[in-house]
Design a protein around this motif. Structure first.
Motif, mmCIF file in Angstrom:
data_model
loop_
_atom_site.group_PDB
_atom_site.id
_atom_site.type_symbol
_atom_site.label_atom_id
_atom_site.label_comp_id
_atom_site.label_asym_id
_atom_site.label_seq_id
_atom_site.Cartn_x
_atom_site.Cartn_y
_atom_site.Cartn_z
ATOM 1 N N ILE A 92 0.851 -1.188 0.000
ATOM 2 C CA ILE A 92 0.000 0.000 0.000
ATOM 3 C C ILE A 92 0.886 1.237 0.000
ATOM 4 C CG2 ILE A 92 -1.945 -1.131 1.135
ATOM 5 C CD1 ILE A 92 -1.054 0.167 3.754
ATOM 6 N N ALA A 93 0.323 2.352 -0.410
ATOM 7 C CA ALA A 93 1.028 3.642 -0.385
ATOM 8 C C ALA A 93 -0.006 4.729 -0.158
ATOM 9 C CB ALA A 93 1.790 3.874 -1.684
ATOM 10 N N PRO A 94 -0.587 4.777 1.040
ATOM 11 C CA PRO A 94 -1.655 5.742 1.298
ATOM 12 C C PRO A 94 -1.183 7.176 1.246
ATOM 13 C CG PRO A 94 -0.958 4.681 3.330
ATOM 14 C CD PRO A 94 -0.257 3.974 2.219
ATOM 15 N N GLY A 95 -2.104 8.036 0.882
ATOM 16 C CA GLY A 95 -1.809 9.460 0.822
ATOM 17 C C GLY A 95 -2.795 10.157 -0.100
ATOM 18 N N PRO A 96 -2.862 11.471 -0.039
ATOM 19 C CA PRO A 96 -3.773 12.229 -0.899
ATOM 20 C C PRO A 96 -3.513 11.950 -2.373
ATOM 21 C CG PRO A 96 -2.878 13.630 0.821
ATOM 22 C CD PRO A 96 -2.117 12.343 0.872
ATOM 23 N N PHE A 97 -4.573 11.921 -3.157
ATOM 24 C CA PHE A 97 -4.472 11.619 -4.584
ATOM 25 C C PHE A 97 -3.461 12.529 -5.288
ATOM 26 C CE2 PHE A 97 -6.050 12.550 -8.930
ATOM 27 C CZ PHE A 97 -5.880 11.292 -9.486
ATOM 28 N N ALA A 98 -3.492 13.813 -4.984
ATOM 29 C CA ALA A 98 -2.626 14.783 -5.669
ATOM 30 C C ALA A 98 -1.149 14.579 -5.349
ATOM 31 C CB ALA A 98 -3.034 16.208 -5.293
ATOM 32 N N GLN A 104 5.445 5.480 -6.914
ATOM 33 C CA GLN A 104 4.522 4.728 -6.067
ATOM 34 C C GLN A 104 3.545 3.926 -6.917
ATOM 35 O OE1 GLN A 104 3.082 8.145 -3.815
ATOM 36 N NE2 GLN A 104 3.970 7.310 -1.937
ATOM 37 N N LEU A 105 3.031 4.565 -7.960
ATOM 38 C CA LEU A 105 2.070 3.890 -8.834
ATOM 39 C C LEU A 105 2.711 2.668 -9.484
ATOM 40 C CD1 LEU A 105 -0.881 4.390 -9.780
ATOM 41 C CD2 LEU A 105 0.083 5.461 -11.820
ATOM 42 N N ALA A 106 3.935 2.820 -9.947
ATOM 43 C CA ALA A 106 4.623 1.704 -10.602
ATOM 44 C C ALA A 106 4.856 0.553 -9.637
ATOM 45 C CB ALA A 106 5.950 2.190 -11.176
ATOM 46 N N PRO A 146 -10.754 7.641 -0.858
ATOM 47 C CA PRO A 146 -9.917 8.626 -1.551
ATOM 48 C C PRO A 146 -8.470 8.682 -1.088
ATOM 49 C CG PRO A 146 -12.034 9.568 -0.939
ATOM 50 C CD PRO A 146 -11.943 8.261 -0.239
ATOM 51 N N ASN A 147 -8.184 8.229 0.127
ATOM 52 C CA ASN A 147 -6.818 8.324 0.637
ATOM 53 C C ASN A 147 -5.901 7.229 0.092
ATOM 54 O OD1 ASN A 147 -5.088 9.902 2.378
ATOM 55 N ND2 ASN A 147 -4.912 8.077 3.659
ATOM 56 N N ASP A 148 -6.434 6.345 -0.740
ATOM 57 C CA ASP A 148 -5.608 5.266 -1.287
ATOM 58 C C ASP A 148 -6.126 4.870 -2.667
ATOM 59 O OD1 ASP A 148 -3.463 3.598 -1.194
ATOM 60 O OD2 ASP A 148 -4.031 2.611 0.667
ATOM 61 N N VAL A 149 -6.204 5.837 -3.549
ATOM 62 C CA VAL A 149 -6.792 5.618 -4.873
ATOM 63 C C VAL A 149 -6.002 4.585 -5.678
ATOM 64 C CG1 VAL A 149 -7.357 6.687 -7.082
ATOM 65 C CG2 VAL A 149 -7.836 7.909 -4.953
ATOM 66 N N THR A 154 -5.546 -1.004 -8.092
ATOM 67 C CA THR A 154 -4.900 -2.304 -8.298
ATOM 68 C C THR A 154 -5.832 -3.440 -7.919
ATOM 69 O OG1 THR A 154 -3.855 -2.420 -6.078
ATOM 70 C CG2 THR A 154 -2.628 -1.309 -7.835
ATOM 71 N N LYS A 155 -6.606 -3.253 -6.873
ATOM 72 C CA LYS A 155 -7.524 -4.314 -6.452
ATOM 73 C C LYS A 155 -8.698 -4.439 -7.421
ATOM 74 C CE LYS A 155 -5.246 -5.752 -2.921
ATOM 75 N NZ LYS A 155 -4.685 -7.117 -2.896
#
Length: 244
Positions: A92-98, A104-106, A146-149, A154-155
């Motif tokens: 996981i890599a929680p945080g605001p979308f912006a 992190q996405l990769a 929203p905190n983990d878009v 991925t799920k």
């Protein structure tokens, strides 16, 4: 289930550990995959053996491009075929979308999507007729989070893979299903140590508590069993009725 062999990715800790232990109690020989924590893997194998079960550990960092190749090579050295594949490992890599980064996405898609895809693709020649593929999804594919878009995305990808593979593998009697936990007490959720946060998390469920790894493992054990032979392509909600 006696005499069957399972591979549980991320099987040494948290939900994966509970799944490994539960399948072992049902008589399944378990390949406990892990990424880095040697001690946790050894402990899980030892705990399974203490129950009278059989298990062996496989180390592979799913962020690495050749991880599926190396994982299956290690598996083949210990077993001659597979009956149950549980794609549980995730990061996981929680945080605001912006504020989410490309890096992190990769990483999230490498571990949570690409690795399960390649493990199934390369594992089909090992998976016996009438086998089981169980993808551990998440309640965040049903509930806005929203905190983990990126993690939620991925799920969602796993759920789509579940549907497609269920149709693809049906002629072989192989079922493919997603099991979706809610908020579970594991080291992936250290924020639950805060009593206020834990109370807020418990309020999501109709049962008024946070889930435990065994709550999910028992559902997975059913989906892996012969009793679930007529169920495939399904999203099995194991969130404790969160946000109903």
């Amino acid at each position: 289930m006696t005499g069957k062999t399972a591979l549980v990715t991320g099987g040494s800790r948290g939900i994966g550990r509970a799944i490994s232990l539960r399948l072992a109690r049902d008589g399944v020989r378990v390949a406990v995959h892990y990424g880095r924590d040697d001690q946790a893997a050894k402990q899980t194998v030892a705990d399974i053996e203490a129950l009278g079960g059989e298990a062996f550990a496989i180390k592979a960092d799913l962020e690495e491009a050749d991880s599926a190749d190396r994982l299956w090579q290690a598996f083949d050295a210990e077993a001659s075929g597979l009956d149950i594949l549980v794609n549980n490992a995730a990061i996981i890599a929680p945080g605001p979308f912006a504020e989410q980064t490309q890096e992190q996405l990769a990483r999230l898609f490498a571990v949570n999507v690409q690795a399960p895809f390649l493990l199934v693709q390369q594992g089909l020649s090992r998976l016996r007729e009438g086998g089981r593929i169980i993808n551990i999804s998440s309640g965040v594919t049903r509930i806005a989070w929203p905190n983990d878009v990126a993690y939620s995305m991925t799920k969602g990808a796993l759920n789509t893979m579940t549907l497609a593979l269920a149709k693809e593998l049906g002629p072989r009697g192989i079922t493919v299903n997603s099991v979706a936990p809610g908020i579970i007490e594991t080291d992936m959720n250290p924020w639950l140590a805060d009593p206020v946060a834990a109370d807020a998390a418990a309020a999501y469920s109709v049962f008024g508590r946070v889930g435990r790894p065994a709550d999910v493992a028992d559902v997975v054990a059913f989906v892996a069993s012969e009793d679930a032979r007529w169920m495939t392509g399904q999203y099995v909600d194991a969130t404790g009725g969160s946000q109903l």
